[in-house]
Design an enzyme around this catalytic site. Sequence first.
Site, PDB file in Angstrom:
ATOM      1  N   ARG B 138       0.810  -1.235   0.000  1.00 40.44           N
ATOM      2  CA  ARG B 138       0.000   0.000   0.000  1.00 40.44           C
ATOM      3  C   ARG B 138       0.836   1.275   0.000  1.00 40.44           C
ATOM      4  NH1 ARG B 138      -2.968  -2.824   3.944  1.00 40.44           N
ATOM      5  NH2 ARG B 138      -4.547  -4.115   2.970  1.00 40.44           N
ATOM      6  N   LYS B 160       2.787  11.168 -11.416  1.00 39.46           N
ATOM      7  CA  LYS B 160       2.008  10.214 -12.206  1.00 39.46           C
ATOM      8  C   LYS B 160       2.818   8.941 -12.399  1.00 39.46           C
ATOM      9  CE  LYS B 160      -1.037  13.155 -14.905  1.00 39.46           C
ATOM     10  NZ  LYS B 160      -1.512  13.477 -16.265  1.00 39.46           N
ATOM     11  N   GLU B 202       8.896  17.983 -25.299  1.00 37.96           N
ATOM     12  CA  GLU B 202       8.185  18.383 -24.083  1.00 37.96           C
ATOM     13  C   GLU B 202       8.680  19.742 -23.582  1.00 37.96           C
ATOM     14  OE1 GLU B 202       5.613  16.954 -22.460  1.00 37.96           O
ATOM     15  OE2 GLU B 202       5.496  14.976 -23.390  1.00 37.96           O
ATOM     16  N   LYS B 244       6.048  23.013 -14.726  1.00 35.55           N
ATOM     17  CA  LYS B 244       5.209  21.873 -14.401  1.00 35.55           C
ATOM     18  C   LYS B 244       4.896  21.834 -12.903  1.00 35.55           C
ATOM     19  CE  LYS B 244       4.338  17.033 -14.994  1.00 35.55           C
ATOM     20  NZ  LYS B 244       4.627  15.767 -15.671  1.00 35.55           N
ATOM     21  N   GLU B 254      -5.121  16.517 -11.117  1.00 31.92           N
ATOM     22  CA  GLU B 254      -5.622  16.812 -12.461  1.00 31.92           C
ATOM     23  C   GLU B 254      -7.132  16.915 -12.535  1.00 31.92           C
ATOM     24  OE1 GLU B 254      -3.434  14.907 -15.514  1.00 31.92           O
ATOM     25  OE2 GLU B 254      -4.904  15.358 -17.069  1.00 31.92           O
ATOM     26  N   ARG B 258      -4.213  21.195 -14.316  1.00 34.47           N
ATOM     27  CA  ARG B 258      -3.146  20.277 -14.697  1.00 34.47           C
ATOM     28  C   ARG B 258      -3.317  19.758 -16.118  1.00 34.47           C
ATOM     29  NH1 ARG B 258      -0.112  15.691 -11.034  1.00 34.47           N
ATOM     30  NH2 ARG B 258       1.166  14.880 -12.714  1.00 34.47           N
ATOM     31  N   ASN B 262      -1.126  18.875 -20.966  1.00 32.71           N
ATOM     32  CA  ASN B 262      -1.313  17.876 -22.010  1.00 32.71           C
ATOM     33  C   ASN B 262      -1.434  18.473 -23.408  1.00 32.71           C
ATOM     34  OD1 ASN B 262      -1.195  15.481 -20.502  1.00 32.71           O
ATOM     35  ND2 ASN B 262      -3.260  15.832 -19.720  1.00 32.71           N
ATOM     36  N   HIS B 265      -1.134  16.256 -26.439  1.00 33.59           N
ATOM     37  CA  HIS B 265      -1.133  14.860 -25.985  1.00 33.59           C
ATOM     38  C   HIS B 265      -2.357  14.060 -26.429  1.00 33.59           C
ATOM     39  CE1 HIS B 265       2.369  16.027 -23.784  1.00 33.59           C
ATOM     40  NE2 HIS B 265       2.469  14.863 -23.189  1.00 33.59           N
ATOM     41  N   HIS B 269      -1.284  10.807 -28.062  1.00 33.45           N
ATOM     42  CA  HIS B 269      -1.605   9.467 -27.551  1.00 33.45           C
ATOM     43  C   HIS B 269      -2.261   8.608 -28.630  1.00 33.45           C
ATOM     44  CE1 HIS B 269      -1.600  10.898 -23.072  1.00 33.45           C
ATOM     45  NE2 HIS B 269      -0.404  10.516 -23.483  1.00 33.45           N
ATOM     46  N   HIS B 282       7.283   8.830 -27.613  1.00 31.23           N
ATOM     47  CA  HIS B 282       6.239   9.683 -27.032  1.00 31.23           C
ATOM     48  C   HIS B 282       6.439  11.149 -27.445  1.00 31.23           C
ATOM     49  CE1 HIS B 282       3.379  11.312 -24.172  1.00 31.23           C
ATOM     50  NE2 HIS B 282       4.328  12.046 -23.620  1.00 31.23           N
TER      51      HIS B 282
END
Lengths: 387, 387
Positions: B138, B160, B202, B244, B254, B258, B262, B265, B269, B282
């Site tokens: 956990r 993330k 980026e 960032k 997010e 946030r 993207n 993106h 994606h 990417h």
Amino acid sequence: MTPDSPMPSTDRPLLVALGDRSYLIHIADGPVSGPPSHAAFWSALFAECGTVGDLAVVTNDTLAPRYGEALCRLFTKLGYRVVPIVVPDGERFKNAEMLDTIHDAMLEARLDRTATVVALGGGVVGDVAGFAAATYQRGVRFIQVPTTLLAQVDSSVGGKTGINHPLGKNMIGAFHQPRGVVVDLSTLDTLPAREYAAGLAEVIKYGASLDATFFTWLEDAMPRLLMRDRGALTHAIRRSCELKAEIVGSDERESGRRALLNFGHTFGHAIEGASGYGSWLHGEAVAVGMVMAAALSAKLGLVEQSVCRRLVALLATAGLPVEPPRLSVEEWRRWMSTDKKAERGRLRFVLIDGLGSSRVSQVDDADLDAVLSARPESSLVDQAVVV
Amino acid sequence: MTPDSPMPSTDRPLLVALGDRSYLIHIADGPVSGPPSHAAFWSALFAECGTVGDLAVVTNDTLAPRYGEALCRLFTKLGYRVVPIVVPDGERFKNAEMLDTIHDAMLEARLDRTATVVALGGGVVGDVAGFAAATYQRGVRFIQVPTTLLAQVDSSVGGKTGINHPLGKNMIGAFHQPRGVVVDLSTLDTLPAREYAAGLAEVIKYGASLDATFFTWLEDAMPRLLMRDRGALTHAIRRSCELKAEIVGSDERESGRRALLNFGHTFGHAIEGASGYGSWLHGEAVAVGMVMAAALSAKLGLVEQSVCRRLVALLATAGLPVEPPRLSVEEWRRWMSTDKKAERGRLRFVLIDGLGSSRVSQVDDADLDAVLSARPESSLVDQAVVV
């Protein structure tokens, strides 16, 4: 019942205070077993839980025909797109495969981050569906609908989610608080006696380790609890959840006080692990674990023999086992060594230092071994009673 | 360089302010490539990160001989028990199997909850090792040591973590903040040109969508950045992380702002998904995605043609692709529909409404289709430039 633990009405929900992750536990009679007459309840619940998107209703193949299908029909009628996800029933399925099944179904249904996972079932469904919610697109909403006594008093409070690993129970998981919990007392009517008793073990745990008044009430109320009397059950569940909620609220991530909730669990987890999970119910293993932890506490001079005697008697009255299985000291140690409370290879135990009072402590090997190697195993109970 | 973005010294760490989950990013020269002379640095870093238990050092089979083994030797010398975990190198391995590999190794080494996972590598190692840390018992501590430009400016800030699923990228994961980040500029010396350019995508994203001054600086500094000049790199990485960090600090989960991170993106994606992950890097997919998002922004009248022209020119100078792959509108839509920004089936796009300024918005199908169906694909670039 003593004056300081008045019988609550079922319509007053219990707050689990966790800042912006706070939520309510509703203890009620009927919303799961008879959903058509509880449309207003569910509608209000979804609003309270901020449920704006689709619902993934996760349940097992025993509960799907009993409650799941009617609930899904009601949720659909309330205007939600419902994705039913049925998993097999049993602790042995609480693994990565069940997690994948839930994730796959959610992705195939193209659920987005506004989705809510509704976990309808016992601890297995709650833990795995909760972990699926914690990790789906980095976390979606989650509502617990526990249908076993154990899940109602234990896993529905505190946000622990996870799966078992071949090398240890609940080794993979996350903390993820539900947005709300619905306890329907009527679901307990069909719970097998053995599972019901396993839930009582956790109820007794709260009294023995945290609240002497509650323990004394349980000694008095056990006959009514065994008859599944609604009034007694309401108090037993509510007080258990209150005691757990109070501790979780002060230590959400188990860095300190939360470990107190694990009275009996270090020994209990070893029993479950050594037996391969499933032959002992969790609550049964915890019952024996509490007897062992009490015997250890007595051996260390922390608690009087009368307390151990009362604990053994109450567990036995509830229909729970009190004698440990036949394992070697090496087996005990191997299975206890993966306990999550362990730190740098040193085991820590929750010990009672009085009725309703407990502490976390390391223990000398000699004292521990004396408890682990008691032969015959029944002598441990005598020891707990007689020391 | 403009006066309001002074060159920082490398010895001043950057704070990512997230309350009790705050942490520091150290930008330095040498601690990863030449660890023996940086024992004091690592010792201080582990103290800062509250590292009290064992270390699981996760890296890939390319980096293990290059940096991993020497680092593990140093960490052992510093008194830590070190468990090296080597995974295969490549985005196609960023899946449940790699996660299991890490968890299995941690359990076999009997790591407890005091353990710290050190992720040494690019985004794949960081994301999967971070997710392993988030879900091991956990949640355990986690230190990021990103060795690619992309990971240094993107995945090392914000917490993330996750893995890919056959039905979508990063679909399974969690938010789990590192306790600290170590960026060693010298690890970029051996980074292949194509991967380096992907990282620059980026960097350019931050300028184009959030900071016009930074974008203008990048236009000027690109020749030095392409030569991997330490001074220019320090500023580019630091400013990217600052931008960032500022957004992540205001919206950790997010729910709002946030999403601005993207830019490019949603299209990106889809390019990665449609190509099966791995044939496009990417950053390359994001570069083309930014051109498409800019073209869409221009089509909606949000931004002038000169901004699109400067974006296409800067990306091309950095050695990045600017033309979309040949996909049908249906393919684009299918791959974009699992985007995590989607809500109730409605796609949302990050659009620029000026250089260094952006917003999240839904878009009419006709406008979107015009961008998706531009033929030949190169006309999209012309469109971005000419509209």
